[in-house]
Structure formats: C-alpha cells, structure tokens
Write a protein that holds these residues in place. Sequence first.
Motif, PDB file in Angstrom:
ATOM      1  N   LEU A   1       0.935  -1.702 -11.669  1.00  0.00           N
ATOM      2  CA  LEU A   1       0.179  -0.469 -11.380  1.00  0.00           C
ATOM      3  C   LEU A   1       0.517   0.022  -9.990  1.00  0.00           C
ATOM      4  CD1 LEU A   1      -3.624  -0.716 -12.222  1.00  0.00           C
ATOM      5  CD2 LEU A   1      -2.052   1.105 -12.833  1.00  0.00           C
ATOM      6  N   ASP A   2       0.508  -0.913  -9.029  1.00  0.00           N
ATOM      7  CA  ASP A   2       0.785  -0.545  -7.646  1.00  0.00           C
ATOM      8  C   ASP A   2       2.251  -0.186  -7.443  1.00  0.00           C
ATOM      9  OD1 ASP A   2      -1.581  -2.798  -5.959  1.00  0.00           O
ATOM     10  OD2 ASP A   2      -1.841  -1.020  -7.198  1.00  0.00           O
TER      11      ASP A   2
ATOM     12  N   ASP B   1      -2.414   5.974 -12.914  1.00  0.00           N
ATOM     13  CA  ASP B   1      -1.304   5.658 -12.029  1.00  0.00           C
ATOM     14  C   ASP B   1      -1.100   6.682 -10.934  1.00  0.00           C
ATOM     15  OD1 ASP B   1       0.356   6.030 -15.011  1.00  0.00           O
ATOM     16  OD2 ASP B   1      -0.775   4.224 -14.542  1.00  0.00           O
ATOM     17  N   ASP B   2      -2.056   7.568 -10.724  1.00  0.00           N
ATOM     18  CA  ASP B   2      -1.935   8.495  -9.593  1.00  0.00           C
ATOM     19  C   ASP B   2      -1.937   7.702  -8.294  1.00  0.00           C
ATOM     20  OD1 ASP B   2      -3.916  11.326 -10.800  1.00  0.00           O
ATOM     21  OD2 ASP B   2      -1.790  10.834 -10.960  1.00  0.00           O
ATOM     22  N   ALA B   3      -1.051   8.086  -7.403  1.00  0.00           N
ATOM     23  CA  ALA B   3      -0.988   7.352  -6.132  1.00  0.00           C
ATOM     24  C   ALA B   3      -1.886   8.026  -5.099  1.00  0.00           C
ATOM     25  CB  ALA B   3       0.449   7.333  -5.630  1.00  0.00           C
ATOM     26  N   VAL B   4      -2.630   7.211  -4.358  1.00  0.00           N
ATOM     27  CA  VAL B   4      -3.459   7.743  -3.283  1.00  0.00           C
ATOM     28  C   VAL B   4      -2.691   7.534  -1.990  1.00  0.00           C
ATOM     29  CG1 VAL B   4      -5.600   7.356  -1.991  1.00  0.00           C
ATOM     30  CG2 VAL B   4      -5.615   7.338  -4.475  1.00  0.00           C
ATOM     31  N   VAL B   5      -2.013   8.587  -1.560  1.00  0.00           N
ATOM     32  CA  VAL B   5      -1.179   8.446  -0.374  1.00  0.00           C
ATOM     33  C   VAL B   5      -1.876   9.179   0.760  1.00  0.00           C
ATOM     34  CG1 VAL B   5       1.185   8.650   0.495  1.00  0.00           C
ATOM     35  CG2 VAL B   5       0.772   8.488  -1.950  1.00  0.00           C
ATOM     36  N   TRP B   6      -2.878   8.549   1.312  1.00  0.00           N
ATOM     37  CA  TRP B   6      -3.704   9.189   2.334  1.00  0.00           C
ATOM     38  C   TRP B   6      -3.552   8.512   3.676  1.00  0.00           C
ATOM     39  CZ3 TRP B   6      -9.175   9.293  -0.329  1.00  0.00           C
ATOM     40  CH2 TRP B   6      -9.123  10.169  -1.421  1.00  0.00           C
TER      41      TRP B   6
ATOM     42  N   GLU C   1       5.812   6.618  -7.226  1.00  0.00           N
ATOM     43  CA  GLU C   1       5.264   7.975  -7.162  1.00  0.00           C
ATOM     44  C   GLU C   1       5.266   8.486  -5.720  1.00  0.00           C
ATOM     45  OE1 GLU C   1       4.220  10.086  -9.399  1.00  0.00           O
ATOM     46  OE2 GLU C   1       3.093  11.481  -8.161  1.00  0.00           O
ATOM     47  N   MET C   2       4.895   7.593  -4.814  1.00  0.00           N
ATOM     48  CA  MET C   2       4.866   7.980  -3.401  1.00  0.00           C
ATOM     49  C   MET C   2       6.260   8.369  -2.919  1.00  0.00           C
ATOM     50  SD  MET C   2       4.094   5.643  -0.080  1.00  0.00           S
ATOM     51  CE  MET C   2       5.483   4.613  -0.455  1.00  0.00           C
TER      52      MET C   2
ATOM     53  N   GLY D   1       0.808  -1.217   0.000  1.00  0.00           N
ATOM     54  CA  GLY D   1       0.000   0.000   0.000  1.00  0.00           C
ATOM     55  C   GLY D   1       0.840   1.265   0.000  1.00  0.00           C
ATOM     56  N   THR D   2       0.146   2.379   0.089  1.00  0.00           N
ATOM     57  CA  THR D   2       0.836   3.680   0.117  1.00  0.00           C
ATOM     58  C   THR D   2       0.123   4.539   1.134  1.00  0.00           C
ATOM     59  OG1 THR D   2      -0.638   4.422  -1.668  1.00  0.00           O
ATOM     60  CG2 THR D   2       1.555   3.671  -2.296  1.00  0.00           C
TER      61      THR D   2
ATOM     62  N   CYS E   1      -5.569   2.212  -2.050  1.00  0.00           N
ATOM     63  CA  CYS E   1      -4.175   2.340  -2.466  1.00  0.00           C
ATOM     64  C   CYS E   1      -3.878   1.530  -3.720  1.00  0.00           C
ATOM     65  CB  CYS E   1      -3.232   1.879  -1.361  1.00  0.00           C
ATOM     66  SG  CYS E   1      -3.405   2.848   0.135  1.00  0.00           S
ATOM     67  N   GLY E   2      -4.546   0.420  -3.873  1.00  0.00           N
ATOM     68  CA  GLY E   2      -4.256  -0.455  -5.008  1.00  0.00           C
ATOM     69  C   GLY E   2      -5.519  -0.968  -5.662  1.00  0.00           C
TER      70      GLY E   2
ATOM     71  N   LYS F   1       7.172  11.701  -4.062  1.00  0.00           N
ATOM     72  CA  LYS F   1       6.506  12.769  -3.310  1.00  0.00           C
ATOM     73  C   LYS F   1       7.217  13.064  -1.990  1.00  0.00           C
ATOM     74  CE  LYS F   1       1.695  12.617  -4.827  1.00  0.00           C
ATOM     75  NZ  LYS F   1       0.308  12.259  -4.537  1.00  0.00           N
TER      76      LYS F   1
ATOM     77  N   ARG G   1       4.092   1.251  -9.556  1.00  0.00           N
ATOM     78  CA  ARG G   1       4.205   2.608 -10.079  1.00  0.00           C
ATOM     79  C   ARG G   1       3.755   3.623  -9.041  1.00  0.00           C
ATOM     80  NH1 ARG G   1       2.766   3.780 -16.190  1.00  0.00           N
ATOM     81  NH2 ARG G   1       3.737   5.817 -16.310  1.00  0.00           N
ATOM     82  N   LYS G   2       2.658   3.282  -8.343  1.00  0.00           N
ATOM     83  CA  LYS G   2       2.165   4.173  -7.295  1.00  0.00           C
ATOM     84  C   LYS G   2       3.187   4.288  -6.172  1.00  0.00           C
ATOM     85  CE  LYS G   2      -2.603   2.791  -8.163  1.00  0.00           C
ATOM     86  NZ  LYS G   2      -3.376   3.909  -8.710  1.00  0.00           N
TER      87      LYS G   2
END
Lengths: 285, 269
Positions: free
Chosen positions: A182-183, B98-103, A189-190, A153-154, B52-53, A193, A185-186
């Motif tokens: 896909l994950d 591919d935007d990441a949800v970093v919440w 990206e994280m 996860g992120t 997240c995924g 950031k 890549r996220k």
Amino acid sequence: QSSGSGDEALRDRRARILSRGLPKQKPIEGVKQVVVLASGKGGVGKSTAADILTYFFLLFLTQTKEVGLLDADVYGPSIPKMMNLKGNPELTLKNLMRPLKNYGIACMSMGFLIEETAPVVWRGLMVMSAVEKLLRQVDWGQLDYLVIDMPPGTGDVQLSVSQNIPIAGAVIISTPQDVALLDARKAAEMFRKVHVPVLGLIQNMSVFQCPKCKHETHIFGADGVRDLAKTLGLDILGDIPLHVNIRETCDSGQPVVISQPQSDAAKAYLKIAMEIVRRLPVPPA
Amino acid sequence: FLPERSNLTGVRHILLVLSGKGGVGKSTISTELALSLRHSGKKVGILDVDLCGPSIPRMFRVQDNDVHQCDSGWVPVFVDQDKSISLMSIGFLLEKPDDAVVWRGPKKNALIKQFVADVAWGDLDFLIVDTPPGTSDEHISTVEALRPYKPLGAVLVTTPQAVSVGDVRRELTFCKKMGLRVLGIVENMSGFVCPHCSECTNIFSKGGGEELAKHAGVPFLGCVPLDPQLSQSLEEGRDFIQEFPKSSAFPALTHIAQQILDGTSQRSS
C-alpha cells in the motif's frame, strides 16, 4: 461562459502563478546522476539495499570512478552503522562538509552530525533546511552516481529532495505484505506527482530458507510485489531473500556483498544493480 | 486548561505506540494489543496518526468504510457489531485507499489536532495511538495535543537488530524530553521458528530490545517472535487473538496486554 481557448489561457495562467512558489531544480555540482531509493513503508530494507547497490555501481561499472551515498533519513539515519562510519565531517576551505568514506563510497548522513543517542525532534521546516545542507553543502567532488537513501513516508524530505534536484530515476523497495505494498504504491504515486521516473520495484524479504532443513517459508507473504508491479505497469528489478547474513553483516558494518560475495543474497543484489543501470538514461558526458 | 466536556473525557487510559524505526511492527502491536484488551472485556479505540502510511484500517479489514460526522465531531469506525473496537485513521478520509498523502508538516499538524480533539469516541477503557516512525511533526503535535488528557504513557517497539535499537534509543530520549512516561519496550520479530523442523533462526538478531530496556531502566514487556500466521491474520483482517491461540506469537502478545492492564490497576489503586 468562457470559450475553450479562454479556459486554457486561464489554466496556463493558474499553473504559472502556482509554480512561482516552487523551488527551481538545480543539479548538485559535480554529480552526474542521482538515483533515489524509496519505499513508503519503513523497515523494508531501503538502507540495506542502498549501501549494497552503491557498492555494486562502483565495483562493476568500469566507467564508474566515484560514487556517493546520501542518507536522507534525518530521524533514523542507518547508514553510519551499516557503513561502519563515525565522526563529524571535516570542513573544506570553502566551508563544505567532506563526506566520510568507506569501501570506496563517499557517505553523508545526519548521523554524522548528531550524537548517536540524540533524537532529531524537529518540525518540517528545520528538516528541509537540514536536507538542503546535506545535498548542497557537501564537497562531493566528481561523482558518477549519487544514491540517495530516502526515509519512509511521503512527506517533507521526499518532496524537498524531488523538487530541488533532478533525479535520473527512483527505485521503490517493498516486502510482500499488504501494508508495505500500500505504501509502496503511495510512493510511486508521489514520484509521479513530482515527475520523477520510477525505474522499477524490488521485492525484499521475499522468502526465508531454514538453514537447517532448507524448508522455505514466506514469512511476509508471497509475490505481492509482483502483482503490484503489474498493476502499476512497472518492472520488478529483482527479489531478495531473507537471510541471517544480511542482517549480521549490517550490524557489524560490513555489507554482505563484501563479506560474502558468493552468497545468494549478494547475487540477488548484484542482479538488481545491473537492472538499475540498464534502465538509467545515458549519463551526461 | 482542560475543556469541561471534551471528546476524550470518556476515555480512561490513553497510550501511544512509538518507535524510532520504521517497519518494526507498531501497527501490528497496536492492533494485537487492542484485540487482546477486547478479549479481556475492555472497550478500545485506536487512533492512527500515521498520515503517510495508515495501516490500521486494513488490519481490521475496514479500509473501505466511510466516516460520518455527528454533533460532537467525527464518528469513529466500529470494526464489528460488537462495537468494542473503534478506529480513526486518515485512511478513511481518502477517496481511494491508495491515494498518497504528500503533505508538509503544518498541514499534517492541523489534521492531527483535529483527530485528537474532534473524534466522538464516547466511553473507552483504552485509546491506543499508533504513530508513524521517527520523531517529527506528527509526534510532537500528537504528544502536545494529548498532554492535557494525561496519557498513561508510551510503548516502544523495536526489532532486535542494531539499526533498530539505535533509533529506538533516540525515541527514548524523545519521550524523556516530551515528559512522556515509557511503559516499556517490546522486542518484535525476535526469532523465527521453522514450521518444518522447529529450528529457531534469529533473522533479525535477538536480545537487542531487552538489553536496551535494561540499559535505559525501563520495563521490558517481552519478545514477540516472527509468526507467519500473525502476518497472514493482519493481511486478512482477522482476529489473531481469537483464532490462533496456539500460534507462536500468541503468548507474548497476550502477556504484553496483561502487563498493560496490571499497570493500570496499580495506578488506580
């Protein structure tokens, strides 16, 4: 209308105000370099790779005296099983937790603090506080490397770890499937950031060779990770094949690199470990 | 307190797909279960609360679709003209896939509450809720938000190896604590049959899921083998149940769907 410099001054002020709330990065006492292993997707082999790579750091780097492995997966801690470690950590006189050791690696995990069958049904805030404890309230001693095995996860844990401690580099592991990529890549990206350098990608479960007829099957697809690496401008640190040995030895708590050091799997991990070290910045003296 | 008319009033059965462990095939099982149920003539919705995924949109090849609003809330995305399967996922709300949800937790909880209450599902036979791995914010929020609508229960997915079984054992305890009925355990990635010589290799071991089910006293729904055609179908967003009836994973997947259906007919009789 504000002028160009007025805009910039406003942006600076905004950035300063926003950053006031963020935690300050503070290195963990005694730890020279932190390497983080993440994936975005669950079940792609982070924990399996983490303990093997940590072992390699210890074994093959002559200057390396001590290594540590932190299992930051609070909900699904796999490291205790894979390292064949059990039990509550002792406390030092300073009330720090003493890491459990096996195969020369100092380990800490949520798995040591809870019963094996007890779930951790916590919301984010409590998780953050637990991760803080696992980072700072452990008597790591003097470590050349601390490898942190991230959860999938992120979210909270990844953010807390990245914001609280300086990280020398992150390695992202993925299988060739679309959904894993896909994950991954996220995850990349994280890290971007939060300004953590990504050292490269590992392609796990790349291919399966039938032990009987040697026929190769790409069960989870082929080369997806290579394509992703190219897109993101990252290096592939290596490929790891699917092999029954890897899982068998994980289940029994003895990493494949120790029980079968000459196997293809072990060799694949070794290559990756060397690539990681090559890409890390020179450690502080 | 159950609102008189809510977006979930037309949904006959709600079931969650859970696992303690990541990467064991929750989204895969959710997808194949939906497809199997559709082939039995049912109308199915899938709610993907993995923020997240989010894998579900891709598995139906609708990842580029947009979501629209109507008077009652969000309109779910239909996977084809048939309108027999509808989806909702954060994947549709992201600008780029591919935007990441970093919440952090609280933000995730707020979105999940919205997902549960504000999607205009209409009439469905089944709503399958696909979750992320673990037992965290998303899970607590989802179960609490669904509680007034009395979900049918949870299907737990594991792979046979020890590290997965360990995590799923924890998930069973979670279900008990949250008062969520366990419909059964699925042992996924259970064995691989070489397409060349038919030798079966238990890459991820075998039997762990079945043993856990026996030990915990919950139904065992079956073993699903590793099937490259299944992986490929999911990558390409194809209907595995329709197109690969002779493939190795087909019997197991349809059997799981049948047991779920049998369970619901028993309940209403």
